[in-house]
Design a protein around this motif. Sequence first.
Motif, PDB file in Angstrom:
ATOM      1  N   VAL A 123      15.448  19.230  38.482  1.00 29.96           N
ATOM      2  CA  VAL A 123      16.592  20.579  39.454  1.00 29.96           C
ATOM      3  C   VAL A 123      16.972  21.251  38.560  1.00 29.96           C
ATOM      4  CG1 VAL A 123      17.401  21.093  41.650  1.00 29.96           C
ATOM      5  CG2 VAL A 123      15.315  19.838  41.776  1.00 29.96           C
ATOM      6  N   LEU A 124      16.992  22.672  38.830  1.00 31.51           N
ATOM      7  CA  LEU A 124      17.773  23.475  36.967  1.00 31.51           C
ATOM      8  C   LEU A 124      19.383  23.691  38.037  1.00 31.51           C
ATOM      9  CD1 LEU A 124      15.715  25.445  35.846  1.00 31.51           C
ATOM     10  CD2 LEU A 124      16.354  23.795  34.571  1.00 31.51           C
ATOM     11  N   PRO A 125      20.448  23.920  37.083  1.00 32.39           N
ATOM     12  CA  PRO A 125      22.054  23.753  37.782  1.00 32.39           C
ATOM     13  C   PRO A 125      21.756  24.663  38.654  1.00 32.39           C
ATOM     14  CG  PRO A 125      21.775  23.526  35.584  1.00 32.39           C
ATOM     15  CD  PRO A 125      20.146  23.631  35.673  1.00 32.39           C
ATOM     16  N   GLY A 126      23.223  24.804  39.595  1.00 37.40           N
ATOM     17  CA  GLY A 126      22.727  25.470  40.905  1.00 37.40           C
ATOM     18  C   GLY A 126      21.428  25.848  41.518  1.00 37.40           C
ATOM     19  N   THR A 127      20.790  24.850  41.666  1.00 42.09           N
ATOM     20  CA  THR A 127      19.597  25.392  42.615  1.00 42.09           C
ATOM     21  C   THR A 127      19.961  24.819  44.203  1.00 42.09           C
ATOM     22  OG1 THR A 127      18.488  25.311  40.728  1.00 42.09           O
ATOM     23  CG2 THR A 127      17.137  24.548  42.958  1.00 42.09           C
ATOM     24  N   GLU A 128      19.122  25.429  45.108  1.00 42.27           N
ATOM     25  CA  GLU A 128      19.254  25.152  47.103  1.00 42.27           C
ATOM     26  C   GLU A 128      17.759  24.206  46.612  1.00 42.27           C
ATOM     27  OE1 GLU A 128      20.601  25.585  51.183  1.00 42.27           O
ATOM     28  OE2 GLU A 128      20.745  27.262  49.236  1.00 42.27           O
ATOM     29  N   VAL A 129      17.701  23.110  47.042  1.00 43.66           N
ATOM     30  CA  VAL A 129      16.545  22.296  47.559  1.00 43.66           C
ATOM     31  C   VAL A 129      16.734  22.449  48.753  1.00 43.66           C
ATOM     32  CG1 VAL A 129      14.933  20.839  47.802  1.00 43.66           C
ATOM     33  CG2 VAL A 129      15.725  21.960  45.728  1.00 43.66           C
ATOM     34  N   ALA A 130      16.231  23.559  50.005  1.00 42.18           N
ATOM     35  CA  ALA A 130      16.085  23.578  51.166  1.00 42.18           C
ATOM     36  C   ALA A 130      15.668  21.821  52.302  1.00 42.18           C
ATOM     37  CB  ALA A 130      15.287  24.185  51.904  1.00 42.18           C
TER      38      ALA A 130
ATOM     39  N   ALA B  68      12.425  23.407  39.687  1.00 45.07           N
ATOM     40  CA  ALA B  68      13.341  24.159  40.661  1.00 45.07           C
ATOM     41  C   ALA B  68      14.060  24.428  39.545  1.00 45.07           C
ATOM     42  CB  ALA B  68      13.646  23.999  41.899  1.00 45.07           C
ATOM     43  N   GLY B  69      14.199  25.832  40.297  1.00 45.75           N
ATOM     44  CA  GLY B  69      15.291  26.325  39.706  1.00 45.75           C
ATOM     45  C   GLY B  69      15.941  27.844  40.499  1.00 45.75           C
ATOM     46  N   SER B  70      16.926  28.840  40.074  1.00 49.51           N
ATOM     47  CA  SER B  70      17.232  30.086  40.458  1.00 49.51           C
ATOM     48  C   SER B  70      17.283  31.076  40.399  1.00 49.51           C
ATOM     49  CB  SER B  70      17.880  30.074  42.284  1.00 49.51           C
ATOM     50  OG  SER B  70      18.871  29.353  41.947  1.00 49.51           O
TER      51      SER B  70
ATOM     52  N   GLY C  85      20.760  33.081  38.372  1.00 52.31           N
ATOM     53  CA  GLY C  85      21.639  32.902  37.987  1.00 52.31           C
ATOM     54  C   GLY C  85      22.507  31.467  37.337  1.00 52.31           C
ATOM     55  N   ILE C  86      21.034  30.837  36.758  1.00 48.63           N
ATOM     56  CA  ILE C  86      21.256  29.441  36.451  1.00 48.63           C
ATOM     57  C   ILE C  86      22.363  29.680  35.100  1.00 48.63           C
ATOM     58  CG2 ILE C  86      20.084  28.104  34.863  1.00 48.63           C
ATOM     59  CD1 ILE C  86      17.101  28.938  35.805  1.00 48.63           C
ATOM     60  N   VAL C  87      22.457  30.503  33.722  1.00 45.56           N
ATOM     61  CA  VAL C  87      23.680  30.805  32.830  1.00 45.56           C
ATOM     62  C   VAL C  87      24.587  30.204  33.531  1.00 45.56           C
ATOM     63  CG1 VAL C  87      23.938  31.725  30.985  1.00 45.56           C
ATOM     64  CG2 VAL C  87      21.399  31.266  32.103  1.00 45.56           C
ATOM     65  N   ASP C  88      24.648  31.687  34.881  1.00 47.40           N
ATOM     66  CA  ASP C  88      26.332  31.544  35.477  1.00 47.40           C
ATOM     67  C   ASP C  88      26.332  30.303  35.540  1.00 47.40           C
ATOM     68  OD1 ASP C  88      26.408  34.318  34.170  1.00 47.40           O
ATOM     69  OD2 ASP C  88      25.670  34.790  36.619  1.00 47.40           O
ATOM     70  N   ARG C  89      25.105  29.520  35.816  1.00 49.98           N
ATOM     71  CA  ARG C  89      26.246  27.846  36.902  1.00 49.98           C
ATOM     72  C   ARG C  89      26.573  26.759  35.843  1.00 49.98           C
ATOM     73  NH1 ARG C  89      22.691  30.480  40.862  1.00 49.98           N
ATOM     74  NH2 ARG C  89      21.064  29.137  40.274  1.00 49.98           N
ATOM     75  N   MET C  90      25.942  27.190  34.740  1.00 48.92           N
ATOM     76  CA  MET C  90      25.673  25.898  33.473  1.00 48.92           C
ATOM     77  C   MET C  90      27.047  25.599  32.742  1.00 48.92           C
ATOM     78  SD  MET C  90      22.601  26.354  31.138  1.00 48.92           S
ATOM     79  CE  MET C  90      22.473  27.760  30.914  1.00 48.92           C
ATOM     80  N   ARG C  91      27.543  24.748  33.024  1.00 46.83           N
ATOM     81  CA  ARG C  91      28.965  24.217  31.900  1.00 46.83           C
ATOM     82  C   ARG C  91      28.987  24.709  31.199  1.00 46.83           C
ATOM     83  NH1 ARG C  91      28.747  18.472  31.367  1.00 46.83           N
ATOM     84  NH2 ARG C  91      27.141  17.953  33.443  1.00 46.83           N
ATOM     85  N   PRO C  92      31.037  25.065  31.144  1.00 48.84           N
ATOM     86  CA  PRO C  92      31.180  25.732  29.864  1.00 48.84           C
ATOM     87  C   PRO C  92      30.935  25.191  28.663  1.00 48.84           C
ATOM     88  CG  PRO C  92      32.825  25.348  31.615  1.00 48.84           C
ATOM     89  CD  PRO C  92      31.517  24.730  32.027  1.00 48.84           C
ATOM     90  N   ARG C  93      30.966  25.396  27.423  1.00 52.04           N
ATOM     91  CA  ARG C  93      30.640  24.745  26.520  1.00 52.04           C
ATOM     92  C   ARG C  93      32.531  24.540  25.870  1.00 52.04           C
ATOM     93  NH1 ARG C  93      28.138  22.328  22.528  1.00 52.04           N
ATOM     94  NH2 ARG C  93      27.859  22.753  20.576  1.00 52.04           N
TER      95      ARG C  93
END
Length: 329
Positions: free
Chosen positions: A299-306, A316-318, A320-328
Amino acid sequence: MKAMVLAAGLGTRLRPLTYELPKPMVPVLDRPVMAHIVDLLRRHGIEEIVANLHYFPDTIRHYFGDEIAYREEPALLGTAGGVRNCADFLADDTFLIISGDALTDIDLSKFVARHKQAGGVATIAVKRVSDTREFGVVLHDADGRITGFQEKPAPEEALSDLGNCGIYLFEPRIFDYFPDAPFVDWANDIFPALLAQDVPFHIHEIDEYWNDVGSLSELKDGTFDAMRGKLHIEVEGEPIAEDVIAGEGTTLDGATLVEPPVWIGRDVRIGNDVRLQGPLVIGDGATIGDGAALKDSVVLPGTEVAAGGILIGAIAGSTGIVDRMRPRT
């Protein structure tokens, strides 16, 4: 030593995921693939790094900031042409080329030692592969000097099982063998020129982990290998049971079943009556709804499983993945 991270490719075999982000930014556990590569370089004392960019260039640039240098390719220049475009950055000493979309824990110190001992213009990291149809394979003599290549041969026709890992060490004089053309490829242009002119270059066979993350199934396998420790990287999070790790801000209080191995990132919301069956990786900020059941999935970052959702053997992804990854950091 300086290094170049190849980060310009399109990653077509990872679609539809790479419709959303470039292949080097696909997350594996808590950070993108390319971040694992940059961390590897840092661990071996390589501080000066350049990356070539083409597809979603701002995504990579914004994530890494001024930690590395960049060269953008408005039109792709090929696997070697992109390197020549950075010759002014690289060509004052031996330099390393490594793919930004592969998972590896190669011992770069051993690689450099082999290159210096061999004394050739280039050294190619190779690894034994089970299916030669997926790789370019490298032929060599008893001293490890390269004598030829086969591109994705059928197993019955393969003269070698050493796959080219796309990790190279070069001397600056490698640029003497480039043709006068904007698009240049290692396999089709440079390596054949070295062979034709009897220029010595060699292999370095690795035992360490390597996965080129060339497909969705390889991405899932590589993610699970990282979780299990087959790929030697730092796995962030706290163990809350045997082979179960959860990041800060995550609890499993509502789960009714947790079968390891399971890795869960930071600030993941786990609903009530959730069933988690490993191997399973859940990225930062994901939400797992009440009554959901997950097995053998990423399940990729920020993804919602209903609520009530079932995932088996999935990625599973959605958007906006990059925006929800933790910063460097």
